[in-house]
Design a protein around this motif. Structure first.
Motif, mmCIF file in Angstrom:
data_model
loop_
_atom_site.group_PDB
_atom_site.id
_atom_site.type_symbol
_atom_site.label_atom_id
_atom_site.label_comp_id
_atom_site.label_asym_id
_atom_site.label_seq_id
_atom_site.Cartn_x
_atom_site.Cartn_y
_atom_site.Cartn_z
ATOM 1 N N GLN A 4 30.054 36.826 30.459
ATOM 2 C CA GLN A 4 30.760 37.235 31.661
ATOM 3 C C GLN A 4 30.025 38.397 32.329
ATOM 4 O O GLN A 4 29.509 39.280 31.640
ATOM 5 N N PRO A 5 29.946 38.408 33.657
ATOM 6 C CA PRO A 5 29.280 39.524 34.334
ATOM 7 C C PRO A 5 30.040 40.825 34.121
ATOM 8 O O PRO A 5 31.265 40.819 33.969
ATOM 9 N N LEU A 6 29.320 41.916 34.073
ATOM 10 C CA LEU A 6 29.959 43.215 33.934
ATOM 11 C C LEU A 6 30.754 43.550 35.185
ATOM 12 O O LEU A 6 30.326 43.264 36.302
ATOM 13 N N LYS A 7 31.905 44.128 34.988
ATOM 14 C CA LYS A 7 32.694 44.590 36.114
ATOM 15 C C LYS A 7 32.109 45.909 36.608
ATOM 16 O O LYS A 7 32.045 46.881 35.849
ATOM 17 N N GLU A 8 31.680 45.936 37.837
ATOM 18 C CA GLU A 8 31.028 47.142 38.372
ATOM 19 C C GLU A 8 32.073 48.121 38.896
ATOM 20 O O GLU A 8 32.923 47.768 39.707
ATOM 21 N N ILE A 9 32.004 49.336 38.415
ATOM 22 C CA ILE A 9 32.907 50.395 38.838
ATOM 23 C C ILE A 9 32.093 51.658 39.067
ATOM 24 O O ILE A 9 31.303 52.050 38.216
ATOM 25 N N LYS A 10 32.285 52.282 40.206
ATOM 26 C CA LYS A 10 31.609 53.541 40.525
ATOM 27 C C LYS A 10 32.654 54.652 40.510
ATOM 28 O O LYS A 10 33.669 54.556 41.203
ATOM 29 N N ILE A 11 32.395 55.691 39.710
ATOM 30 C CA ILE A 11 33.382 56.748 39.517
ATOM 31 C C ILE A 11 32.772 58.119 39.798
ATOM 32 O O ILE A 11 31.732 58.473 39.237
ATOM 33 N N CYS A 12 33.448 58.889 40.635
ATOM 34 C CA CYS A 12 33.084 60.291 40.852
ATOM 35 C C CYS A 12 34.067 61.183 40.090
ATOM 36 O O CYS A 12 35.286 61.033 40.220
ATOM 37 N N PHE A 13 33.515 62.099 39.305
ATOM 38 C CA PHE A 13 34.315 63.102 38.603
ATOM 39 C C PHE A 13 34.139 64.427 39.330
ATOM 40 O O PHE A 13 33.000 64.891 39.507
ATOM 41 N N LEU A 14 35.226 65.032 39.740
ATOM 42 C CA LEU A 14 35.164 66.243 40.556
ATOM 43 C C LEU A 14 35.939 67.378 39.909
ATOM 44 O O LEU A 14 37.062 67.202 39.440
ATOM 45 N N GLY A 15 35.323 68.557 39.892
ATOM 46 C CA GLY A 15 35.972 69.724 39.317
ATOM 47 C C GLY A 15 34.976 70.827 39.056
ATOM 48 O O GLY A 15 34.031 71.019 39.819
ATOM 49 N N GLU A 16 35.175 71.519 37.945
ATOM 50 C CA GLU A 16 34.409 72.730 37.656
ATOM 51 C C GLU A 16 33.505 72.514 36.444
ATOM 52 O O GLU A 16 33.101 71.392 36.136
ATOM 53 N N SER A 17 33.189 73.592 35.723
ATOM 54 C CA SER A 17 32.225 73.493 34.623
ATOM 55 C C SER A 17 32.707 72.611 33.484
ATOM 56 O O SER A 17 31.903 72.009 32.770
ATOM 57 N N LEU A 18 34.011 72.510 33.302
ATOM 58 C CA LEU A 18 34.536 71.690 32.217
ATOM 59 C C LEU A 18 34.453 70.205 32.548
ATOM 60 O O LEU A 18 34.524 69.365 31.655
ATOM 61 N N VAL A 19 34.290 69.871 33.815
ATOM 62 C CA VAL A 19 33.924 68.504 34.211
ATOM 63 C C VAL A 19 32.416 68.325 34.063
ATOM 64 O O VAL A 19 31.934 67.300 33.581
ATOM 65 N N ASN A 20 31.686 69.351 34.445
ATOM 66 C CA ASN A 20 30.225 69.331 34.337
ATOM 67 C C ASN A 20 29.747 69.140 32.900
ATOM 68 O O ASN A 20 28.673 68.581 32.654
ATOM 69 N N GLY A 21 30.548 69.589 31.941
ATOM 70 C CA GLY A 21 30.152 69.468 30.541
ATOM 71 C C GLY A 21 29.356 70.647 30.031
ATOM 72 O O GLY A 21 28.596 70.533 29.069
ATOM 73 N N THR A 22 29.521 71.783 30.666
ATOM 74 C CA THR A 22 28.817 73.000 30.267
ATOM 75 C C THR A 22 29.030 73.284 28.777
ATOM 76 O O THR A 22 30.154 73.226 28.284
ATOM 77 N N GLY A 23 27.939 73.572 28.083
ATOM 78 C CA GLY A 23 27.999 73.878 26.669
ATOM 79 C C GLY A 23 27.673 72.709 25.757
ATOM 80 O O GLY A 23 27.437 72.898 24.562
ATOM 81 N N ASP A 24 27.666 71.499 26.316
ATOM 82 C CA ASP A 24 27.401 70.313 25.496
ATOM 83 C C ASP A 24 25.901 70.093 25.370
ATOM 84 O O ASP A 24 25.242 69.770 26.368
#
Length: 204
Positions: A4-24
């Motif tokens: 089956q073809p992959l279902k294409e989904i485009k997602i924007c995550f918006l916020g601050e450093s904890l969305v950015n993943g700072t520290g990981d």
């Protein structure tokens, strides 16, 4: 037999450093991890991390629509995940960077526009290593839940579970007081990726 073809989904995550993943050290954060998990289950995810360190809801309100519009033209299967508030509750010059009422107004203004353009989810800010600020984050999370309920936008409050997580709280404390390392972000990711609001995007 063809797959089956992959279902294409485009997602924007918006916020601050904890969305950015700072520290990981793996540079994934929780947002990258939940997209990685969805991709492993057969979904073709285009993942845009639009987290900005130290940003408050004032700045986010000004920039989100233009940034999202570039990445998610209406012909695409675009989605939005917002997660912010910790920076609003930081004390500077004797007061919070953004007042509680202004934070609520900013969320309402953002969501009123966003929900008419895209499917939208909101995830609360997580706890940090500061008891006073955690109370403010918790209070803000409750107010955000009310706004999302009024606007019929799915909302996940991760604060209660993460403040009880030894992994999250220990990594935040040992790193910089606000951000965890990889294991902490994995705990955060597991909460979100098992949330029905997120799972509904991939149902069927």
């Amino acid at each position: 037999m063809t797959s089956q073809p992959l279902k294409e989904i485009k997602i924007c995550f918006l916020g601050e450093s904890l969305v950015n993943g700072t520290g990981d050290p793996e540079c994934l954060g929780w947002a990258g991890r939940i997209c990685q998990d969805a991709f492993s289950k057969g979904f073709d995810i285009t993942y845009y991390n639009l987290g900005v360190r130290r940003e408050t809801s004032h700045e986010l309100r000004k920039r989100w629509l233009q940034e999202v519009s570039y990445r998610l033209p209406q012909q695409y299967n675009g989605r939005l995940v917002f997660s912010f508030g910790a920076n609003d509750t930081t004390i500077e010059n004797g007061k919070t960077r953004v007042s509680l009422q202004d934070s609520i107004t900013n969320l309402r203004d953002i969501l009123t526009i966003a929900k008419d353009l895209y499917p939208v989810l909101v995830v609360s800010a997580p706890p940090i290593d500061d008891e006073g600020q955690n109370q403010r984050i918790s209070d803000l999370s409750q107010e955000f839940a009310s706004v999302c309920n009024q606007l019929n936008v799915p909302y996940l409050n991760v604060f209660p579970e993460l403040i009880e997580s030894d992994i999250w709280m220990e990594e935040v404390k040992k790193y910089d007081g606000a951000h965890p390392r990889a294991a902490g972000y994995q705990v955060f990711a597991e909460i979100v990726q098992n949330w029905q609001g997120w799972l509904n995007w991939f149902d069927g």
